[in-house]
Design a protein around this motif. Structure first.
Motif, PDB file in Angstrom:
ATOM      1  N   LEU A 102       0.845  -1.192   0.000  1.00  0.00           N
ATOM      2  CA  LEU A 102       0.000   0.000   0.000  1.00  0.00           C
ATOM      3  C   LEU A 102       0.880   1.242   0.000  1.00  0.00           C
ATOM      4  CD1 LEU A 102      -2.820  -0.815   2.571  1.00  0.00           C
ATOM      5  CD2 LEU A 102      -2.971  -0.817   0.088  1.00  0.00           C
ATOM      6  N   SER A 103       1.064   1.825  -1.141  1.00  0.00           N
ATOM      7  CA  SER A 103       1.813   3.077  -1.210  1.00  0.00           C
ATOM      8  C   SER A 103       1.656   3.691  -2.592  1.00  0.00           C
ATOM      9  CB  SER A 103       3.302   2.841  -0.924  1.00  0.00           C
ATOM     10  OG  SER A 103       3.889   2.074  -1.959  1.00  0.00           O
ATOM     11  N   ASP A 104       1.886   4.993  -2.639  1.00  0.00           N
ATOM     12  CA  ASP A 104       1.959   5.703  -3.905  1.00  0.00           C
ATOM     13  C   ASP A 104       3.420   5.622  -4.342  1.00  0.00           C
ATOM     14  OD1 ASP A 104       2.423   7.653  -5.855  1.00  0.00           O
ATOM     15  OD2 ASP A 104       0.706   8.830  -5.187  1.00  0.00           O
ATOM     16  N   SER A 105       3.694   4.851  -5.377  1.00  0.00           N
ATOM     17  CA  SER A 105       5.084   4.572  -5.745  1.00  0.00           C
ATOM     18  C   SER A 105       5.865   5.828  -6.119  1.00  0.00           C
ATOM     19  CB  SER A 105       5.121   3.568  -6.909  1.00  0.00           C
ATOM     20  OG  SER A 105       4.393   4.061  -8.016  1.00  0.00           O
ATOM     21  N   SER A 345       7.364   9.439  10.063  1.00  0.00           N
ATOM     22  CA  SER A 345       6.188  10.315  10.006  1.00  0.00           C
ATOM     23  C   SER A 345       5.874  10.765   8.592  1.00  0.00           C
ATOM     24  CB  SER A 345       6.414  11.549  10.892  1.00  0.00           C
ATOM     25  OG  SER A 345       7.571  12.262  10.492  1.00  0.00           O
ATOM     26  N   ARG A 346       6.870  10.752   7.699  1.00  0.00           N
ATOM     27  CA  ARG A 346       6.621  11.171   6.315  1.00  0.00           C
ATOM     28  C   ARG A 346       5.742  10.169   5.573  1.00  0.00           C
ATOM     29  NH1 ARG A 346      12.641  11.930   5.144  1.00  0.00           N
ATOM     30  NH2 ARG A 346      12.737  11.709   7.398  1.00  0.00           N
ATOM     31  N   SER A 347       5.523   8.999   6.184  1.00  0.00           N
ATOM     32  CA  SER A 347       4.620   8.024   5.560  1.00  0.00           C
ATOM     33  C   SER A 347       3.203   8.587   5.412  1.00  0.00           C
ATOM     34  CB  SER A 347       4.585   6.729   6.368  1.00  0.00           C
ATOM     35  OG  SER A 347       4.065   6.968   7.668  1.00  0.00           O
ATOM     36  N   LYS A 348       2.855   9.588   6.239  1.00  0.00           N
ATOM     37  CA  LYS A 348       1.534  10.223   6.122  1.00  0.00           C
ATOM     38  C   LYS A 348       1.347  10.843   4.743  1.00  0.00           C
ATOM     39  CE  LYS A 348       1.133  11.279  11.079  1.00  0.00           C
ATOM     40  NZ  LYS A 348       1.038  12.358  12.090  1.00  0.00           N
ATOM     41  N   LEU A 349       2.429  11.373   4.173  1.00  0.00           N
ATOM     42  CA  LEU A 349       2.353  11.953   2.828  1.00  0.00           C
ATOM     43  C   LEU A 349       2.027  10.877   1.804  1.00  0.00           C
ATOM     44  CD1 LEU A 349       5.504  14.272   2.977  1.00  0.00           C
ATOM     45  CD2 LEU A 349       3.121  14.922   3.334  1.00  0.00           C
ATOM     46  N   ILE A 350       2.607   9.681   2.016  1.00  0.00           N
ATOM     47  CA  ILE A 350       2.349   8.566   1.096  1.00  0.00           C
ATOM     48  C   ILE A 350       0.890   8.142   1.212  1.00  0.00           C
ATOM     49  CG2 ILE A 350       2.999   6.201   0.494  1.00  0.00           C
ATOM     50  CD1 ILE A 350       5.745   6.753   1.765  1.00  0.00           C
ATOM     51  N   ASN A 351       0.391   8.033   2.449  1.00  0.00           N
ATOM     52  CA  ASN A 351      -1.004   7.621   2.661  1.00  0.00           C
ATOM     53  C   ASN A 351      -1.984   8.610   2.061  1.00  0.00           C
ATOM     54  OD1 ASN A 351      -0.220   5.335   3.994  1.00  0.00           O
ATOM     55  ND2 ASN A 351      -0.465   6.182   6.040  1.00  0.00           N
ATOM     56  N   THR A 352      -1.695   9.898   2.241  1.00  0.00           N
ATOM     57  CA  THR A 352      -2.592  10.919   1.707  1.00  0.00           C
ATOM     58  C   THR A 352      -2.647  10.845   0.188  1.00  0.00           C
ATOM     59  OG1 THR A 352      -2.154  12.383   3.578  1.00  0.00           O
ATOM     60  CG2 THR A 352      -3.021  13.401   1.582  1.00  0.00           C
ATOM     61  N   SER A 353      -1.496  10.682  -0.436  1.00  0.00           N
ATOM     62  CA  SER A 353      -1.451  10.583  -1.897  1.00  0.00           C
ATOM     63  C   SER A 353      -2.158   9.313  -2.376  1.00  0.00           C
ATOM     64  CB  SER A 353       0.008  10.580  -2.366  1.00  0.00           C
ATOM     65  OG  SER A 353       0.092  10.422  -3.758  1.00  0.00           O
ATOM     66  N   LEU A 354      -1.938   8.199  -1.657  1.00  0.00           N
ATOM     67  CA  LEU A 354      -2.589   6.943  -2.019  1.00  0.00           C
ATOM     68  C   LEU A 354      -4.100   7.063  -1.895  1.00  0.00           C
ATOM     69  CD1 LEU A 354      -2.477   3.894  -2.672  1.00  0.00           C
ATOM     70  CD2 LEU A 354      -2.234   3.473  -0.214  1.00  0.00           C
ATOM     71  N   LYS A 356      -5.960   9.622  -2.241  1.00  0.00           N
ATOM     72  CA  LYS A 356      -6.510  10.405  -3.361  1.00  0.00           C
ATOM     73  C   LYS A 356      -6.676   9.539  -4.603  1.00  0.00           C
ATOM     74  CE  LYS A 356      -4.765  14.932  -1.882  1.00  0.00           C
ATOM     75  NZ  LYS A 356      -3.813  16.040  -2.171  1.00  0.00           N
ATOM     76  N   GLN A 357      -5.698   8.659  -4.842  1.00  0.00           N
ATOM     77  CA  GLN A 357      -5.812   7.742  -5.985  1.00  0.00           C
ATOM     78  C   GLN A 357      -6.968   6.761  -5.790  1.00  0.00           C
ATOM     79  OE1 GLN A 357      -2.142   5.766  -7.164  1.00  0.00           O
ATOM     80  NE2 GLN A 357      -0.930   7.467  -6.360  1.00  0.00           N
ATOM     81  N   LEU A 358      -7.095   6.251  -4.567  1.00  0.00           N
ATOM     82  CA  LEU A 358      -8.140   5.267  -4.288  1.00  0.00           C
ATOM     83  C   LEU A 358      -9.527   5.891  -4.338  1.00  0.00           C
ATOM     84  CD1 LEU A 358      -6.412   3.318  -1.364  1.00  0.00           C
ATOM     85  CD2 LEU A 358      -6.631   2.608  -3.754  1.00  0.00           C
ATOM     86  N   ASP A 444      -8.489   7.156   6.229  1.00  0.00           N
ATOM     87  CA  ASP A 444      -8.282   5.863   6.882  1.00  0.00           C
ATOM     88  C   ASP A 444      -9.237   4.803   6.356  1.00  0.00           C
ATOM     89  OD1 ASP A 444      -6.282   6.972   8.389  1.00  0.00           O
ATOM     90  OD2 ASP A 444      -7.486   7.205  10.201  1.00  0.00           O
ATOM     91  N   GLU A 445     -10.490   5.186   6.138  1.00  0.00           N
ATOM     92  CA  GLU A 445     -11.494   4.227   5.675  1.00  0.00           C
ATOM     93  C   GLU A 445     -11.233   3.783   4.235  1.00  0.00           C
ATOM     94  OE1 GLU A 445     -13.997   2.611   7.122  1.00  0.00           O
ATOM     95  OE2 GLU A 445     -13.412   3.439   9.067  1.00  0.00           O
ATOM     96  N   VAL A 446     -10.785   4.697   3.400  1.00  0.00           N
ATOM     97  CA  VAL A 446     -10.469   4.344   2.010  1.00  0.00           C
ATOM     98  C   VAL A 446      -9.292   3.364   1.967  1.00  0.00           C
ATOM     99  CG1 VAL A 446      -9.577   5.224  -0.180  1.00  0.00           C
ATOM    100  CG2 VAL A 446     -11.397   6.454   0.997  1.00  0.00           C
ATOM    101  N   ILE A 447      -8.268   3.648   2.759  1.00  0.00           N
ATOM    102  CA  ILE A 447      -7.099   2.759   2.799  1.00  0.00           C
ATOM    103  C   ILE A 447      -7.470   1.420   3.434  1.00  0.00           C
ATOM    104  CG2 ILE A 447      -4.812   2.446   3.842  1.00  0.00           C
ATOM    105  CD1 ILE A 447      -4.348   5.435   3.420  1.00  0.00           C
ATOM    106  N   LEU A 448      -8.332   1.442   4.457  1.00  0.00           N
ATOM    107  CA  LEU A 448      -8.794   0.201   5.087  1.00  0.00           C
ATOM    108  C   LEU A 448      -9.551  -0.661   4.084  1.00  0.00           C
ATOM    109  CD1 LEU A 448      -9.239  -1.596   7.568  1.00  0.00           C
ATOM    110  CD2 LEU A 448     -11.276  -0.230   8.090  1.00  0.00           C
ATOM    111  N   TYR A 449     -10.389  -0.038   3.280  1.00  0.00           N
ATOM    112  CA  TYR A 449     -11.147  -0.782   2.260  1.00  0.00           C
ATOM    113  C   TYR A 449     -10.182  -1.426   1.269  1.00  0.00           C
ATOM    114  CZ  TYR A 449     -14.648  -1.808  -1.317  1.00  0.00           C
ATOM    115  OH  TYR A 449     -15.457  -2.448  -2.226  1.00  0.00           O
ATOM    116  N   ASN A 450      -9.149  -0.695   0.900  1.00  0.00           N
ATOM    117  CA  ASN A 450      -8.138  -1.231  -0.001  1.00  0.00           C
ATOM    118  C   ASN A 450      -7.426  -2.432   0.631  1.00  0.00           C
ATOM    119  OD1 ASN A 450      -4.958  -0.197  -1.349  1.00  0.00           O
ATOM    120  ND2 ASN A 450      -6.551  -1.315  -2.398  1.00  0.00           N
TER     121      ASN A 450
END
Length: 646
Positions: A102-105, A345-354, A356-358, A444-450
């Motif tokens: 789970l990440s925005d490459s 903590s910079r992983s939050k940037l990856i989650n936010t970007s991911l 948006k894609q999801l 969080d819910e979008v990433i959880l669904y993924n």
């Protein structure tokens, strides 16, 4: 050329899978199908890993694969997959594996490269922090206060401001020394790296409050160092051997001109490096488990420089510098930095970007009216942890839709209720509160669904997860049926040992003392003293006068093949001839020769248990073949062979 070969192999793999029908069943275990595509995938994956050529043979590998499937089938029959420990371990692994998928490459790559670039430089800085709650939106006063302090630092100097404002409660002014990437929270790290030497940053915010950072120096990172060492371990078989005394004896021999590598081969207790003259694999700062060892290694400046003896938790050491190099190339360390970025903590940037894609992938549907509604039912009691969900809330009304998942008003209300303690005594508008909570909740819910659907959407993830699921079951099964059975079966173990005694033998051994020296004359003097009946202690005292370390003794029982013994050593009682071995001269005073003999069960327990386990496993696999009906489709097998072998 390498890339060309890789491309050919990749195309070959794709061709193999393309020619195998996804419905081709290679074999069944009690009517449960195992697909040919799974066998080919696992075979190709493991082909370069196996050392046993027989395992590259398709028929031999198929037998191993069938046995594997039989064991998995047995584990499920025994309901090991319902064991609480198994479920907990598998869940933890799945959670960790999911993070890797789970990440925005693109964002990840950018952050990883940024972290690597920053790792090449250390920063020396100080800062001023004014503590303020993360949820506090009234920040103008704090921001302006830091602007004033920034101007003062640039005019009056940091120390003046530090002494005046630091109180250790609401305002912190601290010297941070040198630091590098991942040592500070990401926002602070970024501000520090973007500030030039001698300058003070503009105010910026972290979760701790608002800061300004004063950068005073930047230097290249320490890089990588290669050293050799001689270690005398704290725990010694010879109770008369004092580690500190022995390391000082070795150090004296170094000072007398003896070779470091030779002494490492003779006396170092680090068996993994002694045969290589004590040389260790290259390492960087923070990589080893001993700070004392790292500090000493990096403090050596000239190639070939040798340290004085020093102590760590492992024992006493002498270190020799082999070489130093700058930080490793990006491609070599990319995977390490990627793991660190995902934990940082910079992983939050990856989650936010991911997220948006999801949003687009799952066609997320917001309900704007819902946010307005929740703003009306929140009041000051929320900030006192006294808010409750209204009785008349329309629980089943749709709040948010993510793919096929419907999130209701009731779901979001319960989330609000559970996290209100986070906002206790905060000062913010209800609109700001709801928008802040909703933004994080939706992400969080979008990433959880993924996460919940990843196994069905990502074939690579599904394969890896299945391998671990089955592998974990297999481990539990083998532990129960084989490993524990062998180690706990005292009667069976004794009987196995009795029936296979000739497989567990001591080679010829001697009990005695080895006297070693780089000086052949000293060894010859030692022989004369031995012939006169002098004790080892007396010989050492006479030959090691005036703080010289001309000779070292080692007492033990030595077996044929031990590294301490010369290869052509003659096993007989008495004083041996002079042997040249490991760049030194040796004489062995043999007290007793112990001829080749059977090892007792205790002496060879490890090997005996291992062999007994193999016998139990072989018998067990035979019983599994009798329990389960395996049918191989030989037409499909022929197809698989033609694809793999051609």
């Amino acid at each position: 050329m390498k890339h060309f070969i890789t491309a050919i192999f990749f195309c070959f793999s794709v061709t193999v899978f393309a020619q195998i029908d996804k419905n081709d069943i290679l074999f069944t275990v009690d009517e449960e199908p195992v697909m040919a595509s799974e066998f080919v995938r696992v075979y190709n994956k493991n082909l370069d890993l196996v050392k046993d050529e027989s395992q590259k043979d398709v028929d031999a590998y198929l037998e191993l694969f069938i046995n594997y499937q039989l064991k998995v089938k047995e584990a499920r029959r025994l309901e090991l997959d319902k064991d609480a420990k198994y479920i907990r371990e598998f869940t933890n692994y799945k959670s960790q594996l999911t993070k890797n998928f789970l990440s925005d490459s693109k964002v990840t790559e950018t952050l990883v490269k940024e972290a690597y670039d920053r790792s090449t430089e250390d920063i020396k800085a100080s800062h001023v922090l004014i503590r303020i709650e993360e949820t506090n939106t009234d920040t103008t006063q704090v921001y302006n206060r830091l602007l004033e302090l920034r101007q003062r630092i640039m005019k009056e100097g940091y120390d003046v401001v530090k002494n005046e404002v630091h109180n250790g409660k609401t305002v912190f002014a601290e010297d941070l020394g040198y630091f590098s990437v991942f040592k500070m929270v990401y926002a602070f790290e970024t501000a520090a790296y973007n500030t030039k030497i001698g300058e003070v940053s503009m105010p910026f915010r972290t979760r701790f409050g608002f800061h300004i950072v004063n950068v005073t120096d930047k230097r290249p990172s320490l890089g990588e160092v290669t050293v050799a060492h001689i270690m005398v371990a704290n725990n010694q078989k010879d109770t008369l051997l004092v580690p500190e005394t022995r390391i000082n004896e070795i150090y004296k021999k170094l000072q007398q001109g003896e070779k470091f590598e030779s002494l490492a081969k003779q006396f170092s207790d680090d068996k993994s490096s002694s045969s290589k003259g004590g040389q260790l694999a290259p390492f960087t700062g923070g990589q080893l488990g001993s700070q004392e060892f790292e500090d000493m290694a990096f403090s050596l400046k000239d190639k070939g420089q040798v340290s004085e003896p020093f102590k760590t938790d492992f024992g006493w050491h002498i270190v020799k510098l082999i070489g130093k190099s700058s930080i490793q190339p990006y491609e070599k360390t990319k995977a390490i930095f990627e793991n660190k970025v995902k934990r940082d903590s910079r992983s939050k940037l990856i989650n936010t970007s991911l997220a948006k894609q999801l949003d687009e992938k799952y066609k997320v549907v917001d309900n704007k009216d819902a946010l307005s509604y929740f703003e009306t039912i929140i009041n000051d009691s929320y900030f006192k942890q006294a808010w409750i969900v209204p009785v008349d809330l329309e629980q089943e009304k749709i709040f948010l839709t993510i793919g096929t998942k419907k999130i209701t008003y009731g779901d979001f209300a319960q989330h609000l209720f559970k996290i209100q303690r986070t906002y206790a005594n905060k000062k913010m508008s209800t609109k700001a509160l709801i928008n802040s909570i909703y933004s994080k909740y939706k992400e969080d819910e979008v990433i959880l669904y993924n996460k919940e659907n990843l196994e069905f959407e990502n074939e690579d993830f599904a394969h890896v997860l299945k391998e671990y699921r089955d592998g974990l079951l297999l481990f539990d099964l083998m532990e129960k049926q084989v490993w524990n059975a062998a180690s706990k079966d005292t009667v069976g173990l004794k009987a196995f040992h009795a029936n296979n005694k000739d497989n567990y033998m001591w080679e010829d051994r001697v009990e005695g003392v080895i006297l070693s020296s780089a000086n052949k004359n000293m060894i010859e003097k030692a022989i004369k003293l031995l012939n006169k009946g002098k004790t080892i202690e007396a010989i050492e005292a006479e030959l090691n006068k005036d703080e010289a370390q001309n000779i070292i003794s080692t007492s033990d029982i030595f077996e044929l093949g031990d590294k301490e013994l010369p290869k052509d050593f003659e096993f007989k009682e008495g004083i041996s001839k002079v042997y040249e071995h490991n760049d030194a001269y040796h004489v062995i005073m043999v007290k007793t020769v112990i001829s080749k003999s059977h090892k007792t069960l205790d002496a060879a327990r490890g090997k005996i248990v291992s062999d007994y386990q193999n016998q139990i496993e072989n018998d067990w696999i035979k019983s599994l073949n009798e329990r389960y009906n395996v049918k191989v489709d030989h037409k499909v097998l022929k197809k698989v062979k033609s694809l793999i072998l051609n």
